[in-house]
Design a protein around this motif. Structure first.
Motif, short mmCIF file in Angstrom:
data_model
loop_
_atom_site.label_atom_id
_atom_site.label_comp_id
_atom_site.label_asym_id
_atom_site.label_seq_id
_atom_site.Cartn_x
_atom_site.Cartn_y
_atom_site.Cartn_z
N LEU A 1 73.75 2.84 109.60
CA LEU A 1 74.41 1.72 110.28
C LEU A 1 74.92 0.69 109.26
CD1 LEU A 1 75.24 0.21 112.80
CD2 LEU A 1 72.88 -0.63 113.03
N CYS A 2 74.13 0.41 108.23
CA CYS A 2 74.56 -0.53 107.20
C CYS A 2 75.75 0.02 106.42
CB CYS A 2 73.40 -0.86 106.26
SG CYS A 2 72.13 -1.90 107.03
N ALA A 3 75.75 1.34 106.17
CA ALA A 3 76.89 1.96 105.49
C ALA A 3 78.14 1.87 106.35
CB ALA A 3 76.57 3.42 105.17
N GLU A 4 77.96 2.05 107.66
CA GLU A 4 79.10 1.94 108.57
C GLU A 4 79.63 0.51 108.60
OE1 GLU A 4 80.43 3.20 113.10
OE2 GLU A 4 78.30 3.13 112.60
N LEU A 5 78.74 -0.46 108.57
CA LEU A 5 79.18 -1.86 108.55
C LEU A 5 79.92 -2.19 107.25
CD1 LEU A 5 76.09 -3.47 110.26
CD2 LEU A 5 78.47 -3.76 111.02
N GLU A 6 79.50 -1.60 106.15
CA GLU A 6 80.24 -1.80 104.90
C GLU A 6 81.64 -1.21 105.02
OE1 GLU A 6 79.52 -3.64 102.17
OE2 GLU A 6 77.91 -4.31 103.51
N ARG A 7 81.76 -0.04 105.63
CA ARG A 7 83.07 0.55 105.85
C ARG A 7 83.91 -0.34 106.77
NH1 ARG A 7 85.06 5.69 105.21
NH2 ARG A 7 83.67 5.54 103.39
N THR A 8 83.27 -0.92 107.76
CA THR A 8 83.98 -1.85 108.65
C THR A 8 84.54 -3.03 107.87
OG1 THR A 8 82.71 -1.24 110.63
CG2 THR A 8 83.64 -3.46 110.58
N ILE B 1 85.80 -3.21 116.56
CA ILE B 1 85.28 -2.19 115.66
C ILE B 1 83.81 -2.03 115.97
CG2 ILE B 1 85.00 -1.43 113.29
CD1 ILE B 1 87.28 -3.17 112.46
N ALA B 2 83.46 -0.88 116.55
CA ALA B 2 82.08 -0.64 116.99
C ALA B 2 81.32 0.15 115.95
CB ALA B 2 82.07 0.10 118.32
N ASN B 3 80.07 -0.21 115.76
CA ASN B 3 79.20 0.42 114.78
C ASN B 3 77.89 0.83 115.45
OD1 ASN B 3 80.58 -0.60 111.97
ND2 ASN B 3 80.70 -2.18 113.54
N GLY B 4 77.38 1.99 115.05
CA GLY B 4 76.11 2.45 115.60
C GLY B 4 76.30 3.55 116.63
N ALA B 5 75.22 4.26 116.92
CA ALA B 5 75.26 5.36 117.89
C ALA B 5 75.72 4.86 119.25
CB ALA B 5 73.88 6.00 118.01
N GLY B 6 76.68 5.56 119.83
CA GLY B 6 77.18 5.20 121.16
C GLY B 6 78.23 4.13 121.16
N LEU C 1 82.49 8.03 109.33
CA LEU C 1 83.12 7.02 108.50
C LEU C 1 84.58 7.36 108.23
CD1 LEU C 1 80.29 6.28 105.89
CD2 LEU C 1 80.84 5.02 107.98
N GLU C 2 84.86 8.64 108.05
CA GLU C 2 86.24 9.07 107.83
C GLU C 2 87.09 8.83 109.07
OE1 GLU C 2 88.74 13.21 106.89
OE2 GLU C 2 86.53 13.19 106.83
N ASP C 3 86.55 9.17 110.25
CA ASP C 3 87.27 8.96 111.50
C ASP C 3 87.57 7.48 111.72
OD1 ASP C 3 87.22 11.66 111.98
OD2 ASP C 3 85.57 11.57 113.43
N LYS C 4 86.61 6.64 111.42
CA LYS C 4 86.79 5.19 111.62
C LYS C 4 87.93 4.67 110.73
CE LYS C 4 83.15 2.74 112.29
NZ LYS C 4 83.38 2.22 113.66
N THR C 5 87.92 5.11 109.47
CA THR C 5 88.97 4.68 108.55
C THR C 5 90.34 5.13 109.03
OG1 THR C 5 87.43 4.76 106.68
CG2 THR C 5 89.77 4.77 106.16
N ASN C 6 90.44 6.39 109.43
CA ASN C 6 91.74 6.93 109.90
C ASN C 6 92.22 6.25 111.16
OD1 ASN C 6 91.77 8.75 107.76
ND2 ASN C 6 90.82 10.40 108.95
#
Length: 476
Positions: free
Chosen positions: A203-210, A431-436, A468-473
């Motif tokens: 989740l923290c990695a996803e927030l960094e990507r965000t 921009i949603a982060n986390g499961a679900g 993370l790739e899908d979110k960036t794209n």
């Protein structure tokens, strides 16, 4: 009455079935019920018939189209979305038939969508007579129309955010125990405790990507909303890590702390450290017998104690209540409403119980279908809150909701939750982060696309890189 429903438009099937579901418990969808068939027939280039066949009876409703616009001659409402309005006319025809057959008028008429206020805003923005459309065509009751209009007026300030603004949602789908009405994907802490650190890592990695996406796109964060589940269920160390990663320069930072038995001074200190502006302390009810029935492992006194402790911090506080909980009378619910008002939180959100698949109440056969009791509870809450200075500012509906009613957020003047308005009216990218979590991106002010994260914790943990790739794209 059991009904076996079918129609000649498969793409409209679920929308038509929503009308039947709205009449629950008067109507129950069943494979062995009365045959009910709906057929859409084009008579001429501009004329359609909606033919409803029920056992040996037939009902016909005719409506008219124009070359580019579908017209409702009674309301003067026009829409370029041909299929949307074709579907709307057929839904109204089906509603009229069922309403007459059962002698039942639903508070929102043929309107089954979860966002009545969004539709009202959109109708107004087209320069049309929204009141006439809601009353005459959709068959919304005058009382509910007034509620919709009040909410739309109270959220105008936040309805048109800057196109560069974005909201950030952070999901922690973990609870200490599952309430009997809950159908969310939330996992019970004792079952998945060993996975919490790994979940927080990703989740923290996803927030960094965000944050990288936001910087690259030149976006500005308007609000951050940490929900669940119950975010405060997890241990202090991981809770601290997530809030640190979720800290942005924004107007509003909400943590849905929720259950009083998970809110400690340490958790409040962590939230204050990272600039949280708004939290929830959710009783659901102030009746101990009900708390025990629905599986809330805390006492009524804990609600008061935690509220007093949280009140020493500079947080806006929300409290949730639920109408139609098991074995509650109107007097029980009135007591809860009055108790919440006596504490004077900044927000009070009144939910109407929705029995979803997967909840233990649904599985156990609980009946939440009393229209009269549900209406009495919701009406009392609205009157008591408005008389105490609270304003209704956002709304949403759900399927299988008692009395076909709604959830409404009330606030003191100037204490609206901006995120709640943005997500319900779908006026801001998220921009949603986390499961679900479900991200939403708005293009050119009106086109909306969605990107869903994996729902289950196990799948979320396995698909880090792809996610993370899908979110960036999706955003870049």
């Amino acid at each position: 009455m059991k009904v076996n429903f079918s129609c000649d438009r498969q793409d409209f099937d679920n929308d038509f079935k929503d009308i039947l579901r709205a009449f629950y418990p008067y109507i129950e969808l069943s494979d062995d019920g009365d045959e009910l068939f709906l057929e859409l027939l084009q008579i001429e280039e501009k004329v359609f018939d909606c033919l409803i066949k029920h056992n040996n009876s037939k009902v016909l409703r005719r409506f008219m189209l124009e070359n580019k616009f579908l017209a409702d001659r009674d309301s003067g409402y026009y829409d370029t979305k041909f299929n949307a309005q074709l579907k709307r006319h057929a839904k109204v025809a089906l509603y009229d038939y069922l309403s007459s057959l059962l002698n039942v008028r639903l508070p929102y008429g043929s309107l089954t969508g979860i966002r009545p206020t969004k539709l009202y805003h959109e109708t107004l923005n087209k320069g049309l007579d929204a009141d006439k459309y809601f009353l005459n065509t959709l068959k919304v009751s005058p009382d509910k129309l007034q509620l919709i209009k009040s909410i739309c007026r109270n959220q105008v300030k936040w309805y048109n955010p800057d196109e560069r603004e974005v909201d950030v949602f952070v999901n922690i789908p973990i609870c200490v125990s599952r309430c009997s009405y809950c159908s969310f994907i939330s996992a019970e802490l004792h079952r998945i405790k060993k996975f919490v650190p790994s979940y927080c890592d990703i989740l923290c990695a996803e927030l960094e990507r965000t944050k990288e996406i936001i910087d690259k796109m030149g976006m500005k964060v308007s609000t951050v909303y940490v929900g669940g589940g119950t975010p405060t269920s997890i241990d202090d160390e991981n809770f601290d890590r997530i809030l640190k990663a979720a800290k942005f320069d924004c107007n509003e930072f909400t943590v849905e702390a929720g259950r009083p038995d998970t809110i400690t001074k340490q958790k409040l200190d962590i939230m204050a450290k990272y600039g949280v502006t708004r939290i929830s302390v959710n009783p659901q009810t102030f009746n101990q017998k009900t708390l025990d029935i629905i599986g809330r492992s805390h006492s009524v006194q804990e609600i008061f104690d935690v509220y007093e402790m949280a009140g020493k911090y500079d947080f806006d506080i929300n409290m949730d209540l639920i109408a139609m909980l098991p074995q509650e009378s109107l007097e029980d619910f009135k007591y809860s409403v009055d108790s919440a008002i006596s504490l004077a939180p900044d927000n009070i959100t009144v939910h109407t119980l929705a029995l979803k698949k997967g909840s233990s109440l649904k599985v156990g056969g609980y009946d939440n279908s009393s229209f009269e009791l549900a209406n009495a509870m919701v009406d009392y809450a609205r009157n008591a809150l408005e008389n105490s200075g609270y304003l209704p500012y956002y709304m949403y509906k759900q399927k299988y909701m008692s009395g076909n009613l709604e959830n409404v957020g009330y606030c003191k003047d100037g204490k609206e939750c901006i995120y709640n308005i943005h997500i319900m009216e779908e006026v801001s990218s998220i921009i949603a982060n986390g499961a679900g979590g479900i991200s939403k991106r708005i293009f050119d002010g009106n086109r909306l696309e969605r990107l869903a994260n994996p729902k289950g914790l196990d799948v979320y943990l396995q698909r880090r890189d792809k996610m993370l790739e899908d979110k960036t794209n999706f955003f870049v």
